[in-house]
Design a protein around this motif. Structure first.
Motif, PDB file in Angstrom:
ATOM      1  N   GLU A 306      17.763 -13.005 -24.905  1.00 15.58           N
ATOM      2  CA  GLU A 306      17.767 -12.772 -26.341  1.00 15.58           C
ATOM      3  C   GLU A 306      18.613 -13.815 -27.071  1.00 15.58           C
ATOM      4  OE1 GLU A 306      17.859  -8.657 -28.628  1.00 15.58           O
ATOM      5  OE2 GLU A 306      19.905  -9.269 -28.105  1.00 15.58           O
ATOM      6  N   ASN A 307      18.064 -14.333 -28.168  1.00 17.76           N
ATOM      7  CA  ASN A 307      18.737 -15.306 -29.043  1.00 17.76           C
ATOM      8  C   ASN A 307      18.887 -16.692 -28.425  1.00 17.76           C
ATOM      9  OD1 ASN A 307      19.074 -13.315 -31.073  1.00 17.76           O
ATOM     10  ND2 ASN A 307      20.967 -12.605 -30.099  1.00 17.76           N
ATOM     11  N   TYR A 308      18.213 -16.932 -27.302  1.00 19.23           N
ATOM     12  CA  TYR A 308      18.240 -18.253 -26.680  1.00 19.23           C
ATOM     13  C   TYR A 308      16.826 -18.652 -26.291  1.00 19.23           C
ATOM     14  CZ  TYR A 308      23.326 -17.845 -26.258  1.00 19.23           C
ATOM     15  OH  TYR A 308      24.668 -17.719 -26.536  1.00 19.23           O
ATOM     16  N   ASP A 309      16.602 -19.951 -26.219  1.00 19.40           N
ATOM     17  CA  ASP A 309      15.291 -20.452 -25.806  1.00 19.40           C
ATOM     18  C   ASP A 309      15.263 -20.563 -24.282  1.00 19.40           C
ATOM     19  OD1 ASP A 309      12.772 -21.508 -25.730  1.00 19.40           O
ATOM     20  OD2 ASP A 309      13.359 -23.530 -26.359  1.00 19.40           O
ATOM     21  N   ILE A 310      15.326 -19.401 -23.645  1.00 19.58           N
ATOM     22  CA  ILE A 310      15.342 -19.339 -22.181  1.00 19.58           C
ATOM     23  C   ILE A 310      14.281 -18.343 -21.735  1.00 19.58           C
ATOM     24  CG2 ILE A 310      16.663 -18.751 -20.116  1.00 19.58           C
ATOM     25  CD1 ILE A 310      19.187 -19.564 -21.615  1.00 19.58           C
ATOM     26  N   CYS A 311      13.352 -18.803 -20.928  1.00 20.80           N
ATOM     27  CA  CYS A 311      12.284 -17.945 -20.428  1.00 20.80           C
ATOM     28  C   CYS A 311      11.919 -18.387 -19.014  1.00 20.80           C
ATOM     29  CB  CYS A 311      11.065 -18.030 -21.344  1.00 20.80           C
ATOM     30  SG  CYS A 311       9.673 -17.016 -20.819  1.00 20.80           S
ATOM     31  N   CYS A 312      11.830 -17.438 -18.111  1.00 20.48           N
ATOM     32  CA  CYS A 312      11.402 -17.768 -16.753  1.00 20.48           C
ATOM     33  C   CYS A 312      10.562 -16.634 -16.183  1.00 20.48           C
ATOM     34  CB  CYS A 312      12.605 -18.057 -15.850  1.00 20.48           C
ATOM     35  SG  CYS A 312      13.782 -16.704 -15.690  1.00 20.48           S
ATOM     36  N   ASP A 313       9.662 -17.002 -15.294  1.00 19.96           N
ATOM     37  CA  ASP A 313       8.791 -16.045 -14.611  1.00 19.96           C
ATOM     38  C   ASP A 313       9.288 -15.837 -13.196  1.00 19.96           C
ATOM     39  OD1 ASP A 313       7.197 -16.368 -16.868  1.00 19.96           O
ATOM     40  OD2 ASP A 313       5.352 -16.164 -15.708  1.00 19.96           O
ATOM     41  N   LEU A 314       9.402 -14.577 -12.793  1.00 18.79           N
ATOM     42  CA  LEU A 314       9.589 -14.260 -11.384  1.00 18.79           C
ATOM     43  C   LEU A 314       8.237 -13.794 -10.875  1.00 18.79           C
ATOM     44  CD1 LEU A 314      11.279 -13.898  -8.862  1.00 18.79           C
ATOM     45  CD2 LEU A 314      11.892 -11.598  -9.659  1.00 18.79           C
ATOM     46  N   LEU A 315       7.686 -14.545  -9.945  1.00 19.58           N
ATOM     47  CA  LEU A 315       6.353 -14.277  -9.426  1.00 19.58           C
ATOM     48  C   LEU A 315       6.466 -13.962  -7.941  1.00 19.58           C
ATOM     49  CD1 LEU A 315       3.382 -14.419 -10.517  1.00 19.58           C
ATOM     50  CD2 LEU A 315       3.282 -16.723  -9.561  1.00 19.58           C
ATOM     51  N   LEU A 316       6.000 -12.775  -7.551  1.00 21.77           N
ATOM     52  CA  LEU A 316       6.008 -12.370  -6.143  1.00 21.77           C
ATOM     53  C   LEU A 316       4.577 -12.366  -5.634  1.00 21.77           C
ATOM     54  CD1 LEU A 316       8.444  -9.323  -6.284  1.00 21.77           C
ATOM     55  CD2 LEU A 316       8.996 -11.718  -5.929  1.00 21.77           C
ATOM     56  N   LEU A 317       4.343 -13.065  -4.542  1.00 21.84           N
ATOM     57  CA  LEU A 317       3.015 -13.163  -3.957  1.00 21.84           C
ATOM     58  C   LEU A 317       3.043 -12.547  -2.563  1.00 21.84           C
ATOM     59  CD1 LEU A 317       2.264 -16.851  -4.994  1.00 21.84           C
ATOM     60  CD2 LEU A 317       1.627 -14.775  -6.210  1.00 21.84           C
ATOM     61  N   PHE A 318       2.467 -11.360  -2.437  1.00 21.49           N
ATOM     62  CA  PHE A 318       2.403 -10.657  -1.160  1.00 21.49           C
ATOM     63  C   PHE A 318       1.127 -11.069  -0.423  1.00 21.49           C
ATOM     64  CE2 PHE A 318       5.081  -8.027  -3.778  1.00 21.49           C
ATOM     65  CZ  PHE A 318       6.013  -7.477  -2.920  1.00 21.49           C
ATOM     66  N   THR A 319       1.226 -11.242   0.887  1.00 26.64           N
ATOM     67  CA  THR A 319       0.032 -11.562   1.664  1.00 26.64           C
ATOM     68  C   THR A 319      -0.919 -10.376   1.662  1.00 26.64           C
ATOM     69  OG1 THR A 319       0.982 -10.747   3.737  1.00 26.64           O
ATOM     70  CG2 THR A 319       1.362 -13.078   3.179  1.00 26.64           C
ATOM     71  N   GLU A 320      -2.184 -10.657   1.841  1.00 27.55           N
ATOM     72  CA  GLU A 320      -3.186  -9.595   1.854  1.00 27.55           C
ATOM     73  C   GLU A 320      -2.922  -8.605   2.984  1.00 27.55           C
ATOM     74  OE1 GLU A 320      -8.057  -9.215   1.425  1.00 27.55           O
ATOM     75  OE2 GLU A 320      -7.135 -11.123   1.958  1.00 27.55           O
ATOM     76  N   ASP A 321      -2.404  -9.092   4.113  1.00 24.76           N
ATOM     77  CA  ASP A 321      -2.107  -8.211   5.248  1.00 24.76           C
ATOM     78  C   ASP A 321      -0.966  -7.240   4.946  1.00 24.76           C
ATOM     79  OD1 ASP A 321      -4.045  -9.508   6.698  1.00 24.76           O
ATOM     80  OD2 ASP A 321      -2.655 -10.822   7.771  1.00 24.76           O
ATOM     81  N   SER A 322      -0.174  -7.527   3.923  1.00 22.11           N
ATOM     82  CA  SER A 322       0.953  -6.667   3.580  1.00 22.11           C
ATOM     83  C   SER A 322       0.538  -5.402   2.833  1.00 22.11           C
ATOM     84  CB  SER A 322       1.958  -7.428   2.709  1.00 22.11           C
ATOM     85  OG  SER A 322       2.499  -8.544   3.386  1.00 22.11           O
ATOM     86  N   VAL A 323      -0.655  -5.416   2.239  1.00 27.58           N
ATOM     87  CA  VAL A 323      -1.062  -4.320   1.362  1.00 27.58           C
ATOM     88  C   VAL A 323      -1.106  -2.969   2.081  1.00 27.58           C
ATOM     89  CG1 VAL A 323      -2.916  -3.435  -0.106  1.00 27.58           C
ATOM     90  CG2 VAL A 323      -2.271  -5.848  -0.226  1.00 27.58           C
ATOM     91  N   PRO A 324      -1.718  -2.835   3.279  1.00 25.73           N
ATOM     92  CA  PRO A 324      -1.713  -1.533   3.955  1.00 25.73           C
ATOM     93  C   PRO A 324      -0.299  -1.044   4.272  1.00 25.73           C
ATOM     94  CG  PRO A 324      -3.347  -2.990   4.935  1.00 25.73           C
ATOM     95  CD  PRO A 324      -2.514  -3.832   4.029  1.00 25.73           C
ATOM     96  N   VAL A 325       0.600  -1.958   4.627  1.00 23.12           N
ATOM     97  CA  VAL A 325       1.977  -1.560   4.921  1.00 23.12           C
ATOM     98  C   VAL A 325       2.669  -1.070   3.656  1.00 23.12           C
ATOM     99  CG1 VAL A 325       4.188  -2.309   5.877  1.00 23.12           C
ATOM    100  CG2 VAL A 325       2.054  -3.278   6.768  1.00 23.12           C
TER     101      VAL A 325
END
Length: 336
Positions: A306-325
């Motif tokens: 807030e009140n600053y020009d700061i923006c970042c994305d946290l992106l988590l990429l799970f493997t397809e094999d992880s979905v059943p677990v």
């Protein structure tokens, strides 16, 4: 006479969790809302005694709802129950009139003690069982729904650490969870960021059959203000930018993964963070790992200061094999 209760949260899983945390011997009538505007519509149409309110919601968030309630005669007592545990968030909701603030997920014993302390509950062993949200259908819930709710809690823990470090307030979104092909991921990330350049750090995590890669993607326009907040002296060259990026990555990714692991009872092992790209287009960042990513379960969280020009994305990429677990690990969220 029964106490009239309203539970407001955009997540139907969170609404159900909170309903289950209410004391069984509390004589109440329960209504549900999926955002602040729905809650206000209910409150202005009939008396509500106690409102349990989330903060990060679409349409109208918790802060906006609290502001609107200041103009409502005989407004209910408000219990904020949120994953956003920044000290400034707690202070803001208290300043806006909230009676209590509790972090998600609230434990039943904490709920009882808080209600008793405010004289909002009288034990009644003859109270009828509480209803669960009418829109709750166990068969309709997916791993994406569950992952969004635990991500919401983990997001708040990470934001609190960053907020403490920088002495700022972090604006938090609703986490976005999708199962995407890599080409779809590129399109989703490119759409609003054409023309901008980015730098990113990548770090791998694995545990209990779950494997993922965490990317912290930093808009290059944010480096100047971030350097000021961290007290970095001198010009911000490429080397200093990498240092800043690594510092922010350690603060956001580490606490997030710790909170995520605790909710799923997974002790994640992790690799060393590595620079994925510097001053490049978004599609270049995605292409750098395209050979490893095919179809992925993706969590995206956009942190803004807030009140600053700061923006970042946290992106988590799970493997397809992880979905059943993940489905098994997260099943406790929807179990009776």
């Amino acid at each position: 006479m029964s106490t009239r209760v309203l539970i407001c949260d955009d997540s139907s899983i969170a609404r159900r969790q909170l309903a289950k945390a209410l004391p069984a011997d509390w004589d109440i009538q329960v209504d549900y809302a999926a955002n602040g505007q729905e809650a206000l519509d209910i409150i202005t149409s009939k008396p509500i005694d106690v409102l349990f309110l989330d903060l990060n919601m679409p349409v109208k968030d918790g802060y906006q709802t609290l502001e609107a309630l200041q103009h409502v005669p005989q407004a209910p007592h408000v219990f904020v129950v949120s994953g956003d545990v920044q000290p400034k968030a707690v202070q803001r909701v208290k300043d806006l009139g909230a009676s209590e603030f509790h972090k998600k997920p609230i434990r039943p014993e904490v709920m009882r003690q808080s209600l008793l302390a405010l004289n909002l509950m009288v034990s009644d062993e003859t109270a009828a069982p509480h209803s669960i949200p009418s829109d709750f259908d166990l068969d309709k819930f997916s791993v994406s729904d569950c992952l969004q709710e635990v991500s919401n809690v983990a997001m708040g823990r990470a934001a609190s650490v960053l907020a403490d470090m920088l002495n700022v307030f972090i604006k938090l979104p609703v986490p976005s969870v999708h199962i995407l092909e890599v080409s779809e991921l590129q399109m989703a990330l490119d759409y609003t960021n054409r023309g901008a350049s980015f730098s990113a750090v990548s770090q791998g995590f694995v545990g209990a059959g779950v494997a993922l890669e965490a990317l912290l993607i930093f808009n290059d326009a944010s480096f100047s203000d971030m350097a000021k907040l961290l007290g970095a002296s001198g010009s911000v060259g490429n080397t200093k930018e990498i240092e800043l990026l690594m510092d922010v990555a350690s603060v956001l990714v580490g606490p997030y993964m710790d909170a995520l692991g605790k909710q799923m009872d997974i002790d994640f092992s992790y690799g060393h963070p590595a620079l994925l790209g510097q001053h490049v287009k978004m599609d270049s960042l995605i292409s750098a790992k395209k050979a490893q990513w095919k179809r992925t379960l993706t969590v995206e969280i956009v942190y803004e200061v807030e009140n600053y020009d700061i923006c970042c994305d946290l992106l988590l990429l799970f493997t397809e094999d992880s979905v059943p677990v993940l489905e098994k690990r997260l099943s406790y969220l929807v179990e009776d």
